[in-house]
Design a protein around this motif. Structure first.
Motif, mmCIF file in Angstrom:
data_model
loop_
_atom_site.group_PDB
_atom_site.id
_atom_site.type_symbol
_atom_site.label_atom_id
_atom_site.label_comp_id
_atom_site.label_asym_id
_atom_site.label_seq_id
_atom_site.Cartn_x
_atom_site.Cartn_y
_atom_site.Cartn_z
ATOM 1 N N LEU A 1 1.420 9.329 -9.227
ATOM 2 C CA LEU A 1 1.868 7.971 -8.982
ATOM 3 C C LEU A 1 1.085 6.964 -9.827
ATOM 4 O O LEU A 1 1.650 5.978 -10.332
ATOM 5 N N GLU A 2 -0.205 7.195 -10.014
ATOM 6 C CA GLU A 2 -1.000 6.293 -10.847
ATOM 7 C C GLU A 2 -0.547 6.330 -12.298
ATOM 8 O O GLU A 2 -0.590 5.308 -13.001
ATOM 9 N N THR B 1 0.849 -1.197 0.000
ATOM 10 C CA THR B 1 0.000 0.000 0.000
ATOM 11 C C THR B 1 0.879 1.239 0.000
ATOM 12 O O THR B 1 1.701 1.429 0.914
ATOM 13 N N ILE C 1 -2.819 3.662 -2.686
ATOM 14 C CA ILE C 1 -2.788 2.847 -3.900
ATOM 15 C C ILE C 1 -2.203 1.495 -3.540
ATOM 16 O O ILE C 1 -1.119 1.408 -2.960
ATOM 17 N N LEU D 1 2.508 4.126 -12.462
ATOM 18 C CA LEU D 1 2.107 2.719 -12.377
ATOM 19 C C LEU D 1 1.466 2.259 -13.684
ATOM 20 O O LEU D 1 1.634 1.107 -14.106
ATOM 21 N N GLN D 2 0.753 3.161 -14.349
ATOM 22 C CA GLN D 2 0.147 2.830 -15.632
ATOM 23 C C GLN D 2 1.220 2.507 -16.669
ATOM 24 O O GLN D 2 1.094 1.555 -17.446
ATOM 25 N N ARG E 1 2.709 -0.883 -16.197
ATOM 26 C CA ARG E 1 1.849 -1.946 -16.741
ATOM 27 C C ARG E 1 1.827 -1.926 -18.270
ATOM 28 O O ARG E 1 1.045 -2.636 -18.884
ATOM 29 N N VAL F 1 -0.537 -1.808 -4.823
ATOM 30 C CA VAL F 1 0.228 -2.218 -5.999
ATOM 31 C C VAL F 1 0.872 -3.573 -5.748
ATOM 32 O O VAL F 1 1.230 -3.897 -4.598
ATOM 33 N N ARG G 1 -1.500 11.256 -5.657
ATOM 34 C CA ARG G 1 -2.063 10.024 -6.185
ATOM 35 C C ARG G 1 -2.076 10.008 -7.718
ATOM 36 O O ARG G 1 -1.719 9.014 -8.350
ATOM 37 N N GLU G 2 -2.468 11.129 -8.333
ATOM 38 C CA GLU G 2 -2.590 11.181 -9.792
ATOM 39 C C GLU G 2 -1.251 10.899 -10.467
ATOM 40 O O GLU G 2 -1.177 10.130 -11.436
ATOM 41 N N THR H 1 -0.066 8.262 -0.538
ATOM 42 C CA THR H 1 0.377 9.410 -1.330
ATOM 43 C C THR H 1 0.365 10.690 -0.508
ATOM 44 O O THR H 1 -0.213 10.749 0.589
#
Length: 304
Positions: free
Chosen positions: A111-112, A67, A76, A115-116, A119, A78, A108-109, A70
């Motif tokens: 870091l996401e 976890t 988040i 992470l995107q 992936r 992961v 958060r935005e 942020t």
């Protein structure tokens, strides 16, 4: 060239400042600017130089989820394996301790988005040529990739941005930033993060815009001030190649314009001569100089 503000003194400054230290950046034997070899833009399972150690799979710290808390209070969840295979920072940390929660300094935005990319998912608006907001988005992703040592994220960002520059072509040198200040900022980022392929397109665009007299706001027309943050000799060479290409293109266009004007002038001269010859003949047909008092009612093709 012409009234453009990329002056000879500016070119000499670049040559004197960097030519002695890094070789002759003014040389361009072929007369053509050459982009680096294109990088593979097709999605891949991973392009990271940091590979997941098979022996580490299943050991404490590398399995399960983590976890991330942020800076704006978000959370988040992961997969640890994904995170460790993409980030040397987290790989080293989670190999020595089995923690379930880590606080990060990013919102958060942002870091996401990182992470995107981990992936292998292309962020939205990456290939929307009418929307330039993706450049700011990618800048935030690259900051995270640099901070947490994520080579796979950095490499994918460069691939997708180069694809945006190429616009589906194998080679393209007509990429443009809407603001030259953005081009300058991104060239410094390419230099910082060693984005060689993307840096070529950014440097070429910057040189083309400077040659056209387009300068960053607040910098006047000082080449020294504009390029003071650019120290990479290859990027400086590309800027100069872009300027040289612009000068050649302007000379060709100017020669074409002169040729077109001369053709128009020649045509006008022929028309004037024809008119001068025709005027006495028409006057003679009107009854002067012993010619016919009136022209024939019907002229055959030869007379006409």
């Amino acid at each position: 060239h012409g009234n453009h503000r990329f002056t000879k003194n500016g070119l000499e400054w670049l040559s004197q400042t960097y030519g002695t230290r890094h070789g002759d950046i003014m040389s361009n034997p072929s007369g053509q600017s050459r982009p680096p070899a294109p990088i593979d833009t097709a999605p891949a399972a991973t392009t990271s130089r940091l590979k997941l150690d098979p022996a580490a799979v299943g050991v404490p710290g590398w399995t399960g989820t983590l976890t991330l808390t942020t800076s704006d209070g978000g959370e988040i969840i992961v997969d640890k394996e994904l995170l460790c295979s993409s980030s040397k920072f987290y790989s080293d940390m989670l190999s020595t301790c089995d923690t379930q929660r880590v606080a990060v300094d990013e919102p958060r935005e942002t870091l996401e988005l990182a992470l995107q990319v981990m992936r292998n998912q292309v962020p939205a608006k990456t290939f929307d040529e009418l929307d330039g907001s993706c450049w700011e988005m990618y800048k935030r992703i690259l900051v995270v990739a640099d901070k947490y040592d994520m080579p796979v994220v950095r490499e994918r960002c460069e691939k997708w941005l180069v694809s945006r520059c190429l616009r589906g072509k194998v080679r393209c040198s007509d990429f443009r930033f809407q603001e030259v200040s953005v081009a300058l900022e991104w060239l410094i980022l390419c230099q910082k993060y060693n984005l060689r392929c993307l840096g070529w397109y950014v440097a070429y665009d910057l040189g083309t815009q400077l040659a056209a007299g387009i300068w960053p706001a607040g910098m006047g027309n000082s080449v020294t001030e504009c390029c003071q943050g650019i120290t990479d000799p290859e990027f400086l060479k590309v800027i100069l190649e872009a300027v040289a290409d612009s000068v050649r293109a302007e000379k060709i266009a100017s020669a074409s314009r002169r040729h077109a004007r001369s053709q128009v002038q020649a045509s006008q001269h022929v028309a004037n001569v024809a008119q001068a010859i025709a005027q006495p003949a028409v006057a003679g047909l009107g009854g002067g100089g012993g010619m016919l008092a009136a022209p024939p009612a019907i002229l055959d093709e030869h007379d006409a």
